[in-house]
Design a protein around this motif. Structure first.
Motif, PDB file in Angstrom:
ATOM      1  N   THR A 169       0.914  -1.066  -0.099  1.00  3.94           N
ATOM      2  CA  THR A 169      -0.015  -0.062  -0.018  1.00  3.94           C
ATOM      3  C   THR A 169       0.690   1.357   0.108  1.00  3.94           C
ATOM      4  O   THR A 169       1.419   1.606   1.017  1.00  3.94           O
ATOM      5  N   PRO A 170       0.838   1.918  -1.074  1.00  4.94           N
ATOM      6  CA  PRO A 170       1.605   3.347  -1.114  1.00  4.94           C
ATOM      7  C   PRO A 170       0.983   4.371  -0.167  1.00  4.94           C
ATOM      8  O   PRO A 170      -0.245   4.506   0.121  1.00  4.94           O
ATOM      9  N   GLU A 171       1.918   4.984   0.548  1.00  2.00           N
ATOM     10  CA  GLU A 171       1.659   5.931   1.645  1.00  2.00           C
ATOM     11  C   GLU A 171       0.517   7.023   1.202  1.00  2.00           C
ATOM     12  O   GLU A 171      -0.514   7.376   1.543  1.00  2.00           O
ATOM     13  N   ALA A 172       0.767   7.375  -0.224  1.00  2.00           N
ATOM     14  CA  ALA A 172       0.233   8.429  -0.960  1.00  2.00           C
ATOM     15  C   ALA A 172      -1.448   8.126  -1.017  1.00  2.00           C
ATOM     16  O   ALA A 172      -2.318   9.137  -1.204  1.00  2.00           O
ATOM     17  N   ILE A 173      -1.912   6.944  -0.831  1.00  2.00           N
ATOM     18  CA  ILE A 173      -3.470   6.590  -1.052  1.00  2.00           C
ATOM     19  C   ILE A 173      -3.850   6.407   0.332  1.00  2.00           C
ATOM     20  O   ILE A 173      -5.055   5.978   0.549  1.00  2.00           O
ATOM     21  N   LEU A 174      -3.395   6.316   1.638  1.00  2.00           N
ATOM     22  CA  LEU A 174      -3.688   6.117   2.684  1.00  2.00           C
ATOM     23  C   LEU A 174      -4.980   7.190   3.224  1.00  2.00           C
ATOM     24  O   LEU A 174      -5.750   6.518   4.111  1.00  2.00           O
ATOM     25  N   THR A 175      -5.132   8.346   2.621  1.00  2.00           N
ATOM     26  CA  THR A 175      -6.116   9.118   2.996  1.00  2.00           C
ATOM     27  C   THR A 175      -7.167   8.918   2.060  1.00  2.00           C
ATOM     28  O   THR A 175      -8.297   9.938   2.135  1.00  2.00           O
ATOM     29  N   GLU A 176      -7.332   7.992   1.076  1.00  2.00           N
ATOM     30  CA  GLU A 176      -8.282   8.052   0.583  1.00  2.00           C
ATOM     31  C   GLU A 176      -9.479   7.640   1.246  1.00  2.00           C
ATOM     32  O   GLU A 176      -9.464   6.808   1.890  1.00  2.00           O
ATOM     33  N   LYS A 177     -10.536   8.059   0.567  1.00  2.00           N
ATOM     34  CA  LYS A 177     -11.922   7.982   1.149  1.00  2.00           C
ATOM     35  C   LYS A 177     -12.303   6.251   0.961  1.00  2.00           C
ATOM     36  O   LYS A 177     -12.410   6.066   0.044  1.00  2.00           O
ATOM     37  N   ARG A 178     -12.991   5.875   2.155  1.00  2.00           N
ATOM     38  CA  ARG A 178     -13.580   4.544   2.109  1.00  2.00           C
ATOM     39  C   ARG A 178     -14.897   4.439   2.712  1.00  2.00           C
ATOM     40  O   ARG A 178     -14.997   5.592   3.880  1.00  2.00           O
ATOM     41  N   THR A 179     -15.714   3.474   2.590  1.00  2.00           N
ATOM     42  CA  THR A 179     -17.134   3.621   3.186  1.00  2.00           C
ATOM     43  C   THR A 179     -17.206   2.106   4.193  1.00  2.00           C
ATOM     44  O   THR A 179     -16.419   1.329   3.825  1.00  2.00           O
TER      45      THR A 179
END
Length: 170
Positions: free
Chosen positions: A122-132
């Protein structure tokens, strides 16, 4: 897995291959894994489904932390739960022949290993992507889901330790 002389996982340094922002979650999951094996090492099989004072059994805690970790990983991928996952959730806490202590601890261990592999990829850059989360689509992020999975496992391992302690003196 003799860890009696080692410091807690978070004091042993970085977990190789895990992004910096996911180190706390990795540390907590690895700590949970170690403690599950430590606390259940000499625990009698006959007591895993006992519910002292009406509280959750050791078997429930083991199933639950495995199930929650699986569900949080699914949500982090942006997916909804499968029918198999809903079936697992409904059966948490139900004793069956295949739900022996060794199976339950191994299942959790494998799920932690799977989570760590996902963390590594998992790239750190996508860790703040919204999920539900769930049918109500409650808001979260990948990082929030990974953190919750780790924190939740630590909480239930602590509860499991209390249950084990009570059952051993009863």
């Amino acid at each position: 897995m003799d860890t009696s002389k080692k410091p807690e996982v978070w004091l042993r340094g970085s977990v190789p291959g895990i992004p910096a922002f996911l180190q706390p979650a990795a540390h907590a999951l690895l700590q949970s894994k170690e403690e599950v094996f430590k606390y259940t090492e000499a625990f009698p099989e006959a007591l895993i489904w006992e519910k002292p004072a009406g509280r959750a059994s050791v078997g429930f805690h083991l199933q639950h932390i495995t199930g929650v970790l699986d569900r949080m990983l699914t949500y982090a991928e942006g997916n909804s739960l499968s029918e198999e996952q809903f079936a697992f959730l409904r059966r948490e806490g139900e004793p069956t022949e295949d739900r022996k202590l060794a199976n339950l601890t191994t299942d959790f261990s494998k799920k932690v290993d799977q989570a760590l592999e996902i963390f590594k990829a998992t790239p750190e850059a996508i860790l703040t992507e919204k999920r539900t989360v769930g049918r109500k689509k409650m808001p979260s992020t990948m990082l929030g889901l990974y953190f919750h999975a780790a924190e939740h496992s630590q909480r239930h391992v602590g509860q499991m330790l209390v249950t084990i302690s009570v059952l051993k003196i009863a």
